[in-house]
Write an enzyme that holds these catalytic residues in place. Structure first.
Site, mmCIF file in Angstrom:
data_model
loop_
_atom_site.group_PDB
_atom_site.id
_atom_site.type_symbol
_atom_site.label_atom_id
_atom_site.label_comp_id
_atom_site.label_asym_id
_atom_site.label_seq_id
_atom_site.Cartn_x
_atom_site.Cartn_y
_atom_site.Cartn_z
ATOM 1 N N SER A 138 46.357 41.583 45.079
ATOM 2 C CA SER A 138 44.934 41.786 45.354
ATOM 3 C C SER A 138 44.779 42.102 46.836
ATOM 4 C CB SER A 138 44.169 40.511 44.984
ATOM 5 O OG SER A 138 42.822 40.614 45.380
ATOM 6 N N LYS A 164 44.983 45.670 42.979
ATOM 7 C CA LYS A 164 43.556 45.349 42.832
ATOM 8 C C LYS A 164 42.887 45.532 44.173
ATOM 9 C CE LYS A 164 41.330 40.893 42.281
ATOM 10 N NZ LYS A 164 41.383 39.658 41.455
ATOM 11 N N LYS A 166 39.314 45.190 46.300
ATOM 12 C CA LYS A 166 38.006 44.540 46.317
ATOM 13 C C LYS A 166 36.938 45.580 46.636
ATOM 14 C CE LYS A 166 39.150 40.092 45.904
ATOM 15 N NZ LYS A 166 38.609 39.238 44.832
ATOM 16 N N ASP A 191 37.721 44.705 41.908
ATOM 17 C CA ASP A 191 37.074 43.392 41.736
ATOM 18 C C ASP A 191 35.839 43.335 42.621
ATOM 19 O OD1 ASP A 191 36.360 40.751 41.406
ATOM 20 O OD2 ASP A 191 38.273 39.905 42.076
ATOM 21 N N GLU A 216 36.498 44.038 37.542
ATOM 22 C CA GLU A 216 36.403 42.581 37.453
ATOM 23 C C GLU A 216 35.070 42.092 38.000
ATOM 24 O OE1 GLU A 216 39.854 40.728 39.216
ATOM 25 O OE2 GLU A 216 38.970 38.733 39.150
ATOM 26 N N ASP A 241 35.791 36.956 35.546
ATOM 27 C CA ASP A 241 36.471 35.935 36.341
ATOM 28 C C ASP A 241 35.486 34.764 36.483
ATOM 29 O OD1 ASP A 241 37.521 34.387 38.435
ATOM 30 O OD2 ASP A 241 37.819 36.024 39.827
ATOM 31 N N LYS A 265 41.934 31.564 35.538
ATOM 32 C CA LYS A 265 42.342 30.781 36.706
ATOM 33 C C LYS A 265 42.327 29.320 36.275
ATOM 34 C CE LYS A 265 40.608 33.938 40.263
ATOM 35 N NZ LYS A 265 39.558 34.189 41.279
ATOM 36 N N GLY A 293 44.204 34.570 40.996
ATOM 37 C CA GLY A 293 44.718 33.805 42.136
ATOM 38 C C GLY A 293 43.592 33.288 42.997
HETATM 39 O O1 OSB Z 1 38.071 36.993 42.748
HETATM 40 O O2 OSB Z 1 40.110 36.894 42.258
HETATM 41 C C1 OSB Z 1 39.197 36.688 43.050
HETATM 42 C C2 OSB Z 1 40.620 35.534 46.414
HETATM 43 C C3 OSB Z 1 39.674 34.587 46.772
HETATM 44 C C4 OSB Z 1 38.610 34.343 45.946
HETATM 45 C C5 OSB Z 1 38.466 35.058 44.753
HETATM 46 C C6 OSB Z 1 39.411 36.003 44.387
HETATM 47 C C7 OSB Z 1 40.480 36.261 45.252
HETATM 48 C C8 OSB Z 1 41.487 37.285 45.010
HETATM 49 C C9 OSB Z 1 42.867 37.067 45.555
HETATM 50 O O3 OSB Z 1 41.258 38.323 44.445
HETATM 51 C C10 OSB Z 1 43.730 36.354 44.593
HETATM 52 C C11 OSB Z 1 45.038 35.939 45.195
HETATM 53 O O4 OSB Z 1 45.787 36.814 45.626
HETATM 54 O O5 OSB Z 1 45.324 34.736 45.246
HETATM 55 MG MG MG Z 2 38.046 37.926 40.887
#
Ligand code: OSB
Ligand code: MG
Length: 375
Positions: A138, A164, A166, A191, A216, A241, A265, A293
């Site tokens: 991500s 992924k 953001k 995402d 996402e 999510d 998660k 994550g």
């Molecule tokens: O939405 O998945 C998410 C990180 C912090 C809060 C929310 C998210 C995320 C990530 C990174 O997308 C996930 C990771 O690499 O641990």
């Molecule tokens: Mg997410």
């Protein structure tokens, strides 16, 4: 089997991220986390990690609310009576509403201890079969598109199985177009972390032409209904999510057509037991899942690897290598990714050793809770 927890140690750790991580709701520079250690009468330790963040941006839980829940409610429940199976502990916890990340941290530690007592890897105790898991990465919002392309290049070269990106209003269609131009074939997803509303449907629809694996959590964190209205307007599958906090949320989302994919998660859904139930439901319904994550340290990463060995985790998850986030992780060996794969450890429990020297280095304060003499 009977698990008699003799004492529980809560440790508050603070770890600097190698690079700041930016989402539509804010930027992380460091991670504060609670490490849970449960120790039985024979001195065997089980480990869990709370994935709550310092501030209530992703969900209402924080490191401090987790500490409060653990200290005042959950740890006393774990110490009150022997435990015969981790699921028994989850049932005890069900008397307490929500606070899923706090519950998952302690339940996860008991799962690790349980698997160690059985002498099997946690993955096997959960019913997982995979020997390797496929992972993606991500990538946070970057200062410029050029920065994003440069960061992406690094991970594509390393062989991560999907990328992924953001997104948020103002950092979406144009950015994804540039990414696609630079990487026409890379398995790609976006995402939004709840940054849009139904009024943005046209903007989200414009993403259809880029062949994303999924988008996402485009809409509100507590919504299922608007997502069900949005999904038929898009070709791109929606993955939820934030909106999925329980088995029942997953069932309702699939019934309503709010999504076609679920990001599981462990912390968000309250533990490994609930994560497995959601996995099983999605398998029955033909909906793929993957493991999300929360910028975890090694203990959380190890739990993510274990759950991902279940069959219906068919899409690459967000469990990147330890070195993606940390100069030095708290487990040995660290989590390594080769060709987009993580080899599932076969030692009992989480399968990695907790490096107590590193844990001590990162610990700011700790508290020990003993079983009361009568229990
Ligand atoms: O939405 O998945 C998410 C990180 C912090 C809060 C929310 C998210 C995320 C990530 C990174 O997308 C996930 C990771 O690499 O641990
Ligand atoms: Mg997410």
């Amino acid at each position: 089997m009977t698990i008699n927890i003799e004492y529980v140690i809560l440790r508050h750790l603070q770890m600097e991220l190698k690079a700041p991580f930016t989402t539509s709701f804010g930027t992380f520079q460091r991670k504060e986390l609670i490490l849970v250690e449960v120790v039985d009468r024979d001195g065997v330790s089980g480990w869990g990690e709370s994935v709550a963040f310092s501030a209530p941006w992703y969900s209402e839980e924080t490191v401090k609310t987790n500490w409060h829940m653990l200290e005042d409610f959950l740890v006393p429940l774990a110490l009150a009576e022997p435990i015969h199976h981790p699921e028994e502990l989850s049932k005890r916890f069900s008397a307490i509403r929500q606070n899923n990340m706090a519950k998952a941290a302690l339940e996860g530690a008991v799962w690790d201890l349980y698997a160690k007592r059985l002498g099997v890897p946690l993955s096997q105790a959960l019913g997982g079969t995979k020997k390797d898991i496929e992972v993606g990465v991500s990538i946070g919002i970057q200062p410029t598109v050029a920065d994003l392309l440069q960061v992406m290049e690094r991970y594509v070269v390393q062989g991560y199985r999907r990328i992924k990106v953001k997104i948020k209003p103002g950092w979406d269609v144009d950015v994804i177009r540039d990414v696609r131009r630079a990487f026409p074939d890379v398995p790609l997803m976006a995402d939004a972390n709840s940054a849009y509303t139904l009024a943005d449907a046209d903007r989200l629809k414009a993403l259809d032409e880029f062949g994303l694996l999924m988008i996402e959590q485009p809409l509100a964190a507590d919504d299922l209904v608007d997502h069900a209205r949005l999904q038929p307007l898009l070709q791109t599958p929606i993955c939820l999510d934030e909106s999925i906090r329980s088995y029942d949320d997953a069932r309702k989302a699939l019934d309503l057509g709010s999504c076609r994919i679920i990001n599981i998660k462990i912390g968000r859904v309250g533990g490994l037991g609930e994560a497995k139930r959601i996995h099983d439901l999605c398998a029955e319904r033909g909906a793929p899942v993957w493991c999300g994550g929360m910028l975890e340290a090694g203990v959380g990463r190890a739990h993510n690897i274990a759950i991902t060995t279940l069959e219906n985790f068919t899409l690459p998850g967000d469990t990147a290598a330890s070195s993606h986030y940390w100069e030095r992780d708290i487990i040995t060996p660290e989590v390594e990714v080769h060709g987009g794969l993580i080899r599932v450890p076969d030692a009992p429990g989480i399968g990695y050793d907790v490096d107590r020297r590193q844990v001590e280095r990162y610990t700011q304060f700790a508290k020990v809770f003993h079983r009361t003499a009568t229990a």
